[in-house]
Design an enzyme around this catalytic site. Structure first.
Site, PDB file in Angstrom:
ATOM      1  N   HIS A 292       8.426 -42.720  -2.221  1.00  0.00           N
ATOM      2  CA  HIS A 292       8.137 -44.164  -2.243  1.00  0.00           C
ATOM      3  C   HIS A 292       9.358 -44.892  -1.668  1.00  0.00           C
ATOM      4  O   HIS A 292       9.592 -44.864  -0.467  1.00  0.00           O
ATOM      5  CB  HIS A 292       7.787 -44.564  -3.686  1.00  0.00           C
ATOM      6  CG  HIS A 292       7.156 -45.908  -3.855  1.00  0.00           C
ATOM      7  ND1 HIS A 292       6.903 -46.764  -2.820  1.00  0.00           N
ATOM      8  CD2 HIS A 292       6.704 -46.553  -4.968  1.00  0.00           C
ATOM      9  CE1 HIS A 292       6.344 -47.873  -3.275  1.00  0.00           C
ATOM     10  NE2 HIS A 292       6.209 -47.774  -4.585  1.00  0.00           N
TER      11      HIS A 292
ATOM     12  N   HIS B 186       1.182 -43.207   6.690  1.00  0.00           N
ATOM     13  CA  HIS B 186       1.136 -44.034   5.479  1.00  0.00           C
ATOM     14  C   HIS B 186      -0.224 -43.840   4.839  1.00  0.00           C
ATOM     15  O   HIS B 186      -1.221 -43.671   5.543  1.00  0.00           O
ATOM     16  CB  HIS B 186       1.347 -45.507   5.860  1.00  0.00           C
ATOM     17  CG  HIS B 186       1.602 -46.397   4.692  1.00  0.00           C
ATOM     18  ND1 HIS B 186       0.603 -46.837   3.870  1.00  0.00           N
ATOM     19  CD2 HIS B 186       2.756 -46.920   4.209  1.00  0.00           C
ATOM     20  CE1 HIS B 186       1.128 -47.596   2.918  1.00  0.00           C
ATOM     21  NE2 HIS B 186       2.435 -47.652   3.104  1.00  0.00           N
TER      22      HIS B 186
ATOM     23  N   ASP C 195       9.494 -47.554   6.603  1.00  0.00           N
ATOM     24  CA  ASP C 195      10.752 -46.844   6.330  1.00  0.00           C
ATOM     25  C   ASP C 195      11.421 -46.319   7.595  1.00  0.00           C
ATOM     26  O   ASP C 195      12.578 -45.924   7.562  1.00  0.00           O
ATOM     27  CB  ASP C 195      10.491 -45.645   5.398  1.00  0.00           C
ATOM     28  CG  ASP C 195       9.788 -46.087   4.137  1.00  0.00           C
ATOM     29  OD1 ASP C 195      10.303 -47.000   3.482  1.00  0.00           O
ATOM     30  OD2 ASP C 195       8.732 -45.524   3.805  1.00  0.00           O
TER      31      ASP C 195
END
Ligand code: MLT
Length: 430
Positions: free
Chosen positions: A268, A307, A363
């Site tokens: 996460h 994702h 990210d």
């Protein structure tokens, strides 16, 4: 207008059922009427990791993963990132509307009023080992604030909720900065009330002996944008944790601590740190094709790609990529951004990744920017938690106002023994 219905035939009994369809869903409890006998518990749905289960109704954040759309309260993330400040977006998420100038001014002033932390909380932080991970420090300190503000447990009082929502948003950067300085044995820097939210955060992190710390405006704005992008993302793992813990009527401090614990996992909030490790492992731009081949052979993972909900480019990643250019114009380019861009270029043209709909996610570029701005990788997840606290609290507030919500209590498929005969200890075999 007649209601849409799902017609179900249970082949075990031959019986037919009509299940109402509302907002593209069937109610899971409607399945319970589907039984083979009177003492049958009734049909359940099995959905490990909630791949296809809506756990709430929410009007906060909208995502269309197929099209790569993200909106807060109906406003596209691109527009908010371009025109708003982080605190303006925080107001929007919490209140449902963009603030008028007067509302924004008093909101900013209110947040400023609450940035200090109690001196005993400072002592609490001093008790950690010098090398304690900042995320562990943050989780424990936020939980400890529950003892400083015992009235926060009155979660059914909207005014009490609002008071502690402000406190949490205001204190997150202060706690983070103290966690950071603790590692280096640096004295804690008190908040500067003349500075904006992100500028003050940078001041508390990095001020040394200068009489006033003035952050580079490009970097401060970049951080503000990153905070906007991370503020909410509907029912992700940490937000679902916030709602689960909040559903037991736990106070917001321990609930946020639990959500932050969920965020701390490498799958996460810790993912951008993994991207940096991957870029280090690749080492240089010319080694990217070989790394891509290793990914395809299943030997290594392509971090920061793919994702759970986006089957398209994560819209946040596009904005971060643009912001990276502005940051690097100030800090100077480094080899990591070159490797990342090459990785993205090759992956987006490669049938293997295209077929699997693997696109860069939030990210992929965020860690690179944070590192260029001077943040150490250990702090990355905390940088995610600071803005996400807004989303957690907006969702928590929504949960407590929702008459359909109850304490979260999933069911299970029991796979253990049927009733067994007890064996006294002397008769048991090893
Ligand atoms: C997030 O922003 O929370 C992450 O992208 C994870 C998710 O949404 O599942």
């Amino acid at each position: 207008m007649t209601q849409d219905r799902l017609l179900v035939t249970d082949t075990r009994t031959g019986r037919q059922y009509e299940l109402p369809i509302t907002d593209g869903t069937i109610h899971a409890t409607d399945l319970r009427q589907i039984k083979v006998s009177d003492d049958d518990f009734g049909l359940m749905s099995y959905d490990p990791a909630y791949l296809n289960t809506a756990s709430c109704r929410s009007s906060i954040t909208f995502i269309d993963g197929g099209k790569g759309i993200l909106r807060y309260r109906g406003y596209p993330i691109e527009v908010l990132a371009e025109h708003c400040s982080f605190l303006e977006v925080a107001w929007l998420l919490l209140n449902g509307e963009l603030p008028a100038q007067e509302e924004l001014d008093s909101w900013v002033a209110l947040v400023k009023k609450h940035v200090l932390i109690h001196e005993t909380t400072k002592k609490f932080l001093e008790g950690f080992r010098y090398d304690a991970h900042p995320m562990g420090m943050l989780i424990s300190t936020v939980a400890a604030l529950s003892t400083v503000y015992p009235d926060a447990k009155n979660v059914h009082d909207p005014q009490v909720r609002r008071k502690h929502i402000v406190r949490l948003i205001a204190k997150m950067p202060t706690i983070t900065a103290y966690c950071y300085r603790h590692r280096f044995g640096l004295p804690y820097v008190y908040p500067d009330p003349e500075l904006g939210y992100t500028e003050n955060f940078m001041n508390m992190l990095w001020r040394l002996l200068e009489p006033k710390y003035i952050a580079n405006p490009v970097l401060a704005r970049a951080l503000d944008i990153l905070f906007i992008l991370h503020a909410d993302h509907e029912q992700n793992c940490s937000t679902s944790t916030m709602r689960t813990v909040g559903s037991s009527l736990a106070d917001p401090y321990v609930s946020v601590a639990a959500a932050a614990a969920a965020l701390s996992g490498p799958l996460h909030g810790g993912a951008n740190e993994q991207v940096l490790h991957m870029l280090d492992e690749i080492g240089s731009k010319d080694k990217v094709p070989a790394y891509i081949e290793r990914v395809k052979r299943g030997e290594v993972r392509l971090m920061g790609f793919g994702h759970r909900v986006y089957k398209n480019y994560d819209p946040r990643a596009k904005i971060i990529k643009r912001t990276a250019d502005e940051v690097f114009a100030v800090t100077g380019y480094n080899s990591k951004i070159e490797i990342a861009r090459e990785l993205e270029r090759i992956a987006l043209e490669d049938e293997y990744f295209v077929k699997r709909k693997l696109y860069p996610n939030v990210d992929f570029y965020s860690g690179i920017i944070y590192e260029a701005m001077g943040f150490e990788p250990r702090l990355f997840t905390v940088l995610f938690a600071i803005p996400r606290v807004v989303g957690w609290l907006a969702q928590w507030d929504e949960l407590l106002r929702d008459p359909e919500q109850k304490i979260a209590r999933p069911r299970q498929i029991y796979t253990g023994h049927a009733e067994r005969r007890f064996v006294p200890i002397q008769d048991r075999k090893k």
